[in-house]
Design a protein around this motif. Structure first.
Motif, mmCIF file in Angstrom:
data_model
loop_
_atom_site.group_PDB
_atom_site.id
_atom_site.type_symbol
_atom_site.label_atom_id
_atom_site.label_comp_id
_atom_site.label_asym_id
_atom_site.label_seq_id
_atom_site.Cartn_x
_atom_site.Cartn_y
_atom_site.Cartn_z
ATOM 1 N N THR A 1 0.817 -1.220 0.000
ATOM 2 C CA THR A 1 0.000 0.000 0.000
ATOM 3 C C THR A 1 0.845 1.261 0.000
ATOM 4 O O THR A 1 0.525 2.236 -0.696
ATOM 5 C CB THR A 1 -0.944 0.011 1.218
ATOM 6 O OG1 THR A 1 -1.769 -1.170 1.183
ATOM 7 C CG2 THR A 1 -1.833 1.251 1.207
ATOM 8 N N PHE A 2 1.947 1.255 0.752
ATOM 9 C CA PHE A 2 2.719 2.490 0.931
ATOM 10 C C PHE A 2 4.082 2.479 0.233
ATOM 11 O O PHE A 2 4.817 3.456 0.308
ATOM 12 C CB PHE A 2 2.890 2.778 2.419
ATOM 13 C CG PHE A 2 1.584 3.076 3.103
ATOM 14 C CD1 PHE A 2 1.020 4.340 3.032
ATOM 15 C CD2 PHE A 2 0.898 2.085 3.784
ATOM 16 C CE1 PHE A 2 -0.195 4.615 3.644
ATOM 17 C CE2 PHE A 2 -0.321 2.341 4.407
ATOM 18 C CZ PHE A 2 -0.876 3.614 4.329
ATOM 19 N N GLY A 3 4.425 1.367 -0.428
ATOM 20 C CA GLY A 3 5.582 1.356 -1.308
ATOM 21 C C GLY A 3 6.937 1.179 -0.675
ATOM 22 O O GLY A 3 7.960 1.350 -1.351
ATOM 23 N N LEU A 4 7.015 0.815 0.599
ATOM 24 C CA LEU A 4 8.331 0.575 1.189
ATOM 25 C C LEU A 4 8.949 -0.684 0.586
ATOM 26 O O LEU A 4 8.242 -1.629 0.225
ATOM 27 C CB LEU A 4 8.221 0.420 2.711
ATOM 28 C CG LEU A 4 8.386 1.705 3.535
ATOM 29 C CD1 LEU A 4 7.226 2.641 3.288
ATOM 30 C CD2 LEU A 4 8.511 1.376 5.017
ATOM 31 N N PRO A 5 10.280 -0.751 0.471
ATOM 32 C CA PRO A 5 10.928 -1.945 -0.066
ATOM 33 C C PRO A 5 10.564 -3.175 0.764
ATOM 34 O O PRO A 5 10.696 -3.172 1.993
ATOM 35 C CB PRO A 5 12.422 -1.619 0.044
ATOM 36 C CG PRO A 5 12.480 -0.133 0.091
ATOM 37 C CD PRO A 5 11.251 0.313 0.807
ATOM 38 N N HIS A 6 10.102 -4.223 0.071
ATOM 39 C CA HIS A 6 9.570 -5.384 0.781
ATOM 40 C C HIS A 6 10.596 -6.002 1.720
ATOM 41 O O HIS A 6 10.282 -6.347 2.865
ATOM 42 C CB HIS A 6 9.096 -6.431 -0.230
ATOM 43 C CG HIS A 6 8.589 -7.684 0.390
ATOM 44 N ND1 HIS A 6 7.459 -7.712 1.186
ATOM 45 C CD2 HIS A 6 9.055 -8.960 0.348
ATOM 46 C CE1 HIS A 6 7.248 -8.960 1.601
ATOM 47 N NE2 HIS A 6 8.196 -9.722 1.111
ATOM 48 N N SER A 7 11.831 -6.148 1.261
ATOM 49 C CA SER A 7 12.822 -6.827 2.097
ATOM 50 C C SER A 7 13.159 -6.012 3.341
ATOM 51 O O SER A 7 13.555 -6.567 4.368
ATOM 52 C CB SER A 7 14.097 -7.104 1.293
ATOM 53 O OG SER A 7 14.723 -5.890 0.922
ATOM 54 N N MET A 8 13.001 -4.681 3.251
ATOM 55 C CA MET A 8 13.386 -3.818 4.365
ATOM 56 C C MET A 8 12.380 -3.851 5.512
ATOM 57 O O MET A 8 12.724 -3.501 6.650
ATOM 58 C CB MET A 8 13.525 -2.369 3.884
ATOM 59 C CG MET A 8 14.613 -2.140 2.864
ATOM 60 S SD MET A 8 16.260 -2.274 3.594
ATOM 61 C CE MET A 8 17.273 -1.799 2.183
ATOM 62 N N THR A 9 11.148 -4.247 5.236
ATOM 63 C CA THR A 9 10.125 -4.099 6.266
ATOM 64 C C THR A 9 10.412 -4.952 7.497
ATOM 65 O O THR A 9 10.138 -4.526 8.627
ATOM 66 C CB THR A 9 8.738 -4.433 5.700
ATOM 67 O OG1 THR A 9 8.730 -5.755 5.151
ATOM 68 C CG2 THR A 9 8.356 -3.433 4.608
ATOM 69 N N SER A 10 10.966 -6.142 7.311
ATOM 70 C CA SER A 10 11.254 -6.983 8.474
ATOM 71 C C SER A 10 12.343 -6.381 9.356
ATOM 72 O O SER A 10 12.384 -6.646 10.562
ATOM 73 C CB SER A 10 11.656 -8.393 8.042
ATOM 74 O OG SER A 10 10.539 -9.093 7.522
ATOM 75 N N CYS A 11 13.235 -5.579 8.770
ATOM 76 C CA CYS A 11 14.252 -4.902 9.576
ATOM 77 C C CYS A 11 13.594 -3.956 10.577
ATOM 78 O O CYS A 11 14.119 -3.725 11.670
ATOM 79 C CB CYS A 11 15.203 -4.115 8.675
ATOM 80 S SG CYS A 11 16.116 -5.124 7.492
ATOM 81 N N ILE A 12 12.446 -3.405 10.201
ATOM 82 C CA ILE A 12 11.721 -2.472 11.056
ATOM 83 C C ILE A 12 10.784 -3.197 12.009
ATOM 84 O O ILE A 12 10.658 -2.837 13.180
ATOM 85 C CB ILE A 12 10.929 -1.475 10.181
ATOM 86 C CG1 ILE A 12 11.890 -0.641 9.327
ATOM 87 C CG2 ILE A 12 10.029 -0.578 11.031
ATOM 88 C CD1 ILE A 12 11.200 0.153 8.231
ATOM 89 N N THR A 13 10.125 -4.250 11.520
ATOM 90 C CA THR A 13 9.012 -4.845 12.261
ATOM 91 C C THR A 13 9.378 -6.034 13.145
ATOM 92 O O THR A 13 8.737 -6.257 14.176
ATOM 93 C CB THR A 13 7.916 -5.313 11.284
ATOM 94 O OG1 THR A 13 8.447 -6.334 10.407
ATOM 95 C CG2 THR A 13 7.401 -4.155 10.444
ATOM 96 N N LEU A 14 10.368 -6.833 12.753
ATOM 97 C CA LEU A 14 10.520 -8.145 13.384
ATOM 98 C C LEU A 14 10.841 -8.063 14.869
ATOM 99 O O LEU A 14 10.151 -8.671 15.700
ATOM 100 C CB LEU A 14 11.578 -8.976 12.644
ATOM 101 C CG LEU A 14 11.791 -10.396 13.196
ATOM 102 C CD1 LEU A 14 10.493 -11.175 13.282
ATOM 103 C CD2 LEU A 14 12.828 -11.139 12.355
ATOM 104 N N ALA A 15 11.888 -7.347 15.241
ATOM 105 C CA ALA A 15 12.271 -7.298 16.659
ATOM 106 C C ALA A 15 11.160 -6.721 17.532
ATOM 107 O O ALA A 15 10.823 -7.303 18.586
ATOM 108 C CB ALA A 15 13.579 -6.518 16.830
ATOM 109 N N PRO A 16 10.532 -5.598 17.147
ATOM 110 C CA PRO A 16 9.437 -5.089 17.989
ATOM 111 C C PRO A 16 8.258 -6.047 18.096
ATOM 112 O O PRO A 16 7.649 -6.157 19.171
ATOM 113 C CB PRO A 16 9.030 -3.791 17.279
ATOM 114 C CG PRO A 16 10.213 -3.374 16.508
ATOM 115 C CD PRO A 16 10.861 -4.645 16.072
ATOM 116 N N VAL A 17 7.924 -6.749 17.010
ATOM 117 C CA VAL A 17 6.804 -7.691 17.056
ATOM 118 C C VAL A 17 7.133 -8.877 17.956
ATOM 119 O O VAL A 17 6.268 -9.368 18.700
ATOM 120 C CB VAL A 17 6.414 -8.148 15.642
ATOM 121 C CG1 VAL A 17 5.477 -9.359 15.694
ATOM 122 C CG2 VAL A 17 5.746 -7.005 14.881
#
Length: 372
Positions: A267-283
């Protein structure tokens, strides 16, 4: 009841300098009249290494934007039909592989026949081992990446060779490794610690981290190898780690980190591979109670909270050490859009949001805010 569901993959081949041999044998492996799906910066790899060995290829299709927009799937299908392609060679990362799966599925819906896929993956997310794919719908008022699971689209043949990843841009290669770890971790959501996924995923995560924790800063892969800081065998270890983290994808259901990534990417166009760098540890930290003691297979600790914290901290440390983005602000993401992200997650993925526990909606809002 425990279950192990297997996909109809016929062969995984791996090793150093195997690409020419595999390409020359594709016809013997049932990959006939293939069209090659790839992207522009990989055309030389296709031209110099794979194409000379493919005896009956029908050309290539390279108009494959990230996140697999629906119009690219339609164009890819038309290319296959126009050229009477009998199969697909997918040379690229997750978006190329997802596009190949989506086109194979659409080909089946139109002709009654799936196009078998030979995968030559150039990233480390592991899409080549799964039947999952996402297509971003662009026709509505808001883009949305819809997920599919079609067993018959799992690549028939997968080739693993360090030459496939040696020239993948550093940030893409290393962030895709974090996506691979995400598959291992969230794959625990509905399986126990004695499930084969758990056993292999734990080994895969350790393979990944053992290499990533020694990876040099800033250098592209070829230069790092030339300086003796990493080796071609380290690359193969990363590729094998991706496989182990995603060995039984039909047996597992993924969670909130992946779903946030789908919204941020599709939906917002962020690079797919990069999203886990942001989300994984906090989740991992936020969903520790939902996973119970399962994170203990990845991290030592006396209780599940300790294990979750240890695993999350280790992943976060690697992301920071590799200078990968760990906050949405790194992409100039509009903070005001967080409420839209939350609304889409609550609407489309209530079960995954529910992993946050009581007052999940409020916790989701706070979690997304912490990622900004």
């Amino acid at each position: 009841m425990n279950q192990l569901k297997c996909l109809p993959q016929e062969e995984i081949v791996w090793g150093h300098d195997i690409l020419e041999e595999v390409a020359a044998s594709l016809g013997d492996r049932g990959i006939r009249r293939p069209i090659t799906f790839t992207v522009g910066f990989l055309e030389s790899l296709h031209r110099d290494i794979l194409k000379p060995g493919i005896r009956d290829g029908v050309g290539s299709f390279i108009d494959l934007p990230p996140h697999v927009p629906d119009f690219a799937v339609r164009d890819g299908l038309q290319a296959c039909l126009t050229r009477d392609a009998g199969s697909i060679v997918a040379l690229g990362g997750g978006s190329v592989l997802d596009a190949a799966k989506a086109v194979s599925y659409e080909h089946f819906k139109q002709t009654g026949r799936y196009l078998p896929i030979a995968a030559f993956p150039t990233t480390l997310s592991g899409s080549e081992f799964s039947h999952y794919f996402g297509v971003t719908e662009t026709d509505g008022p808001q883009k949305f990446k819809r997920s599919y699971a079609v067993r018959e689209t799992a690549p028939k043949i997968v080739a693993i060779d360090p030459r496939l990843v040696i020239d993948t841009p550093r940030a893409l290669l290393l962030s895709s490794a974090i996506k691979g770890i995400d598959h291992a971790v969230e794959g625990m959501r509905r399986v126990g610690v004695d499930h084969p996924h758990a056993i292999l995923a734990a080994r895969g995560v350790e393979r990944f981290l053992a290499v990533l924790e020694k990876w040099p800063p800033q250098l592209e892969t070829r230069e790092a190898i030339a300086r003796g800081l990493v080796s071609a065998d380290d690359l193969l270890q990363l590729q094998l780690g991706a496989w182990q983290c995603y060995f039984y994808p039909a047996s597992v259901i993924y969670g909130l980190s992946h779903r946030i990534g789908h919204i941020l990417g599709g939906t917002f166009g962020l690079p797919h591979s990069m999203t886990s760098c942001i989300t994984l540890a906090p989740v991992i930290r936020a969903c520790a109670d939902a996973y119970g003691d399962k994170f203990g297979i990845f991290a030592s600790g006396t209780g599940h909270a300790t294990a979750a914290t240890s695993l999350a901290n280790r992943i976060a440390h690697v992301v920071d050490a590799l200078a990968l983005p760990s906050r949405l602000a790194a992409f100039d993401f509009d903070r005001a859009k967080l409420s839209e992200v939350a609304a889409l997650l609550k609407q489309n993925y209530p079960a995954e949001v529910g992993d946050l526990g009581d007052h999940a909606g409020q916790k989701l809002d706070a979690l997304l805010e912490s990622m900004w």
